[in-house]
Motif scaffolding. Structure first.
Motif, PDB file in Angstrom:
ATOM      1  N   LEU A 192       3.363  -0.307  29.014  1.00 36.29           N
ATOM      2  CA  LEU A 192       4.432   0.474  28.242  1.00 36.29           C
ATOM      3  C   LEU A 192       4.214   0.122  26.592  1.00 36.29           C
ATOM      4  O   LEU A 192       4.721   0.880  26.324  1.00 36.29           O
ATOM      5  CB  LEU A 192       5.805  -0.261  29.128  1.00 36.29           C
ATOM      6  N   ARG A 212       2.395  -7.898  32.079  1.00 34.05           N
ATOM      7  CA  ARG A 212       3.318  -6.915  33.506  1.00 34.05           C
ATOM      8  C   ARG A 212       3.275  -5.480  32.316  1.00 34.05           C
ATOM      9  O   ARG A 212       3.354  -4.728  32.892  1.00 34.05           O
ATOM     10  CB  ARG A 212       4.420  -7.497  33.456  1.00 34.05           C
ATOM     11  N   GLU A 213       4.014  -6.230  31.300  1.00 33.33           N
ATOM     12  CA  GLU A 213       4.124  -4.341  30.457  1.00 33.33           C
ATOM     13  C   GLU A 213       3.055  -3.889  29.383  1.00 33.33           C
ATOM     14  O   GLU A 213       3.838  -2.916  28.769  1.00 33.33           O
ATOM     15  CB  GLU A 213       4.966  -4.213  29.707  1.00 33.33           C
ATOM     16  N   GLN A 217      11.852 -13.080  27.232  1.00 33.96           N
ATOM     17  CA  GLN A 217      12.161 -11.538  27.341  1.00 33.96           C
ATOM     18  C   GLN A 217      13.177 -11.035  26.036  1.00 33.96           C
ATOM     19  O   GLN A 217      12.753  -9.825  25.840  1.00 33.96           O
ATOM     20  CB  GLN A 217      13.305 -11.341  28.516  1.00 33.96           C
ATOM     21  N   VAL A 254      14.020  -4.246  29.096  1.00 35.44           N
ATOM     22  CA  VAL A 254      12.234  -3.707  29.648  1.00 35.44           C
ATOM     23  C   VAL A 254      13.604  -3.162  31.862  1.00 35.44           C
ATOM     24  O   VAL A 254      14.111  -4.410  31.787  1.00 35.44           O
ATOM     25  CB  VAL A 254      11.740  -3.962  30.485  1.00 35.44           C
ATOM     26  N   SER A 279      13.662  -3.048  36.129  1.00 37.35           N
ATOM     27  CA  SER A 279      13.113  -2.522  36.857  1.00 37.35           C
ATOM     28  C   SER A 279      13.316  -1.293  37.035  1.00 37.35           C
ATOM     29  O   SER A 279      14.458  -0.376  37.105  1.00 37.35           O
ATOM     30  CB  SER A 279      12.489  -3.167  37.660  1.00 37.35           C
TER      31      SER A 279
END
Length: 556
Positions: free
Chosen positions: A189, A185-186, A148, A89, A91
């Motif tokens: 997505l 946060r994602e 991540q 991902v 930003s």
């Protein structure tokens, strides 16, 4: 990536990590077939003149360093057009930065391709990190990298995730929390990424600690893949044979990849005895084909030979490669007396008989043919098994290591390992001394005839996974993040080992995937260890850490 950029000459621009990620799954010849003629690193680019006729496929991790390097590249573009792919991902702020640098409008596409991990095998992944922890605390960069990478894995598998972790392990808890934060946060997505067909697929991500089973990485291995890694070391699917005498020039380094080598894919889980027979059959088949090619008497014979030559050459390479590797394994087994070493290793790992084990261990330590590292590993296994035994003799065994001339570093590794993965550090009952179910299981095993003495050991991971699959993994020992009691039997599982995994555990996961139809397990670790890299992991974790549980072992 190569298809979306269309026909024409291409260059691939990567960073150090994405170079490894790509090389694990594609051979150079496969990439060349996609019209890729140049491989460049974004951090060490060559000074080429005018390459505007080439399309540039950029595949990099979205790190701040890479964004800065790519911004400079786009400001002064060397290639005609750019197709940019990030392995994770990115930003919006970074995309804006790149857009502002693209003054000449050379960028045709920017995409996220979730491939931020090394795909070692169909069910095995790694981040190639050795020394992830200091004591019981994460190196913050490694923590971020693992979180991540696991996010990218979940996005690439297109599944929602329930995160569970080993309750007694602070590093596991920290990683679980970091992954949960990234998933939150994602969330949008993830929702967009999941193909909705009524039932939302849920995956269980289980994060466990290497300290819970320090035995598995210490053992000598007897299946082909694990044995090659233990004795020769597999590094990103490559094995160096440069130190072997009389090795053919083209085989100083060989690639062992189940994606690119059919023989290896079929035989990587065979044990050493079986692999010898299989190599013999492969050679005989090759000799038959070679003989049939000797008679090139007519135009038709020549045509046949030319048509089958690439296949013939490939088979010749496969034969030479595996004969060389297996030959070297055989030499090492003989010269290092590994059958004797492994027999005692397995007995210590699987049975409790203090007097007998101590006697045999002392005799092996007196044998100069036994390599220092093998001797030290036996002392470590003894130390783990008999840590609480009243007649524990670790100090005397350490003196024996010293008197046989073992290097200081190996002698120190014994208390380091006991401090790292001793009984105080483990959540599980590793040796199954109080576990009635395990004792019953081994009684039944005994009734079915004695198993191969060199493969008696099964990793702790097997029991953990079977409990998880059957919905029996205890919530107090492996809580679900968020506190929900998640007892549904999972079909998709990712198990990640903080501190590294092994090829023995990869074999165990392969067997579970075969034995439980409908269940799919993926195994990951900070690294894929052999005993050498595992001892580096232990040394790094214990560097400067105060010994509180092994103070009784003096003079080390």
């Amino acid at each position: 990536m190569t298809e979306e950029s269309g026909p024409g000459m291409k260059v691939i621009l990567m960073d150090k990590e994405t170079t490894s990620i790509v090389s694990m799954v594609y051979s150079q010849s496969e990439i060349l077939q996609k019209e890729v003629y140049l491989f460049e690193r974004i951090d060490t680019q060559m000074k080429w003149d005018n390459l505007k006729h080439m399309k540039c496929i950029v595949f990099i991790r979205p790190t701040s360093e890479n964004i800065a390097l790519l911004s400079r590249e786009l400001k002064y573009p060397k290639y005609g057009v750019y197709f940019i792919y990030f392995s994770n991902v990115i930003s919006k702020a970074d995309v804006k930065t790149l857009a502002e640098c693209d003054e000449q409008e050379t960028v045709r596409e920017v995409q996220e391709v979730f491939a931020d991990y090394l795909a070692v095998d169909r069910h095995l992944l790694s981040f190639n990190i050795i020394g992830a922890l200091h004591g019981r605390s994460w190196n913050q960069n490694h923590l971020q990298r693992c979180a991540q990478g696991l996010l990218a894995l979940l996005l690439s598998l297109k599944k929602r995730a329930v995160v569970r972790f080993e309750a007694s392990s602070e590093p596991c808890k920290r990683l679980a929390e970091r992954v949960r934060d990234l998933l939150r946060r994602e969330a949008a997505l993830i929702d967009n990424n999941i193909p909705f067909n009524g039932d939302i697929p849920t995956l269980q991500l289980l994060i466990i600690d290497r300290r819970d089973d320090p035995v598995t990485p210490l053992l000598n291995q007897w299946t082909y893949q694990a044995m090659v890694h233990e004795l020769l070391t597999i590094n990103n699917n490559r094995v160096s044979l440069a130190n072997i005498q009389d090795v053919p020039k083209d085989f100083k380094e060989v690639v062992l990849s189940s994606e690119q080598d059919e023989f290896y894919a079929k035989n990587l889980y065979l044990n050493f005895g079986e692999i010898g027979q299989t190599i013999k059959s492969l050679m005989e088949e090759f000799q038959r084909k070679a003989k049939s090619h000797q008679k090139v008497e007519s135009i038709a014979d020549m045509k046949n030979f030319v048509e089958s030559y690439p296949l013939f050459k490939k088979m010749s390479g496969t034969v030479t490669k595996h004969v060389t590797v297996v030959g070297e394994l055989s030499n090492l087994v003989g010269s290092r007396k590994l059958l004797d070493v492994s027999e005692l290793e397995q007995e210590i790992a699987c049975q409790s008989d203090h007097g007998k084990h101590l006697h045999r261990l002392k005799r092996l330590l007196e044998n100069p043919a036994i390599k220092h590292q093998d001797a030290a590993k036996l002392v470590m296994l003894y130390g783990l098994r008999y840590e609480k035994h009243t007649n524990n003799d670790v100090p005397a065994l350490i003196e024996l290591l010293k008197s046989r001339g073992a290097p200081d570093e190996l002698v120190k590794a014994v208390p380091q390992l006991l401090e790292y993965g001793g009984a105080h550090a483990r959540q599980s009952d590793l040796f199954g001394l109080q576990d009635a179910a395990k004792i019953t299981k081994s009684l039944f095993k005994g009734l079915n005839g004695v198993e191969n003495i060199y493969t008696q050991h099964t990793p702790l991971l097997k029991d953990t996974l079977e409990d998880l699959i059957k919905g029996r993994l205890r919530e107090n020992l492996y809580p679900t993040l968020g506190g929900d009691d998640y007892s549904r039997r999972p079909q998709d599982i990712v198990v990640f080992i903080v501190g590294g995994t092994t090829y023995e555990e990869s074999l165990c996961v392969h067997q579970i995937n075969q034995n439980y139809p409908g269940v799919r397990v993926v195994l990951g670790g900070t690294a894929v260890h052999n005993s050498t890299s595992f001892l580096e992991e232990v040394k790094s974790a214990m560097q400067g850490v105060h010994r509180t549980h092994t103070r009784h072992i003096r003079n080390v």
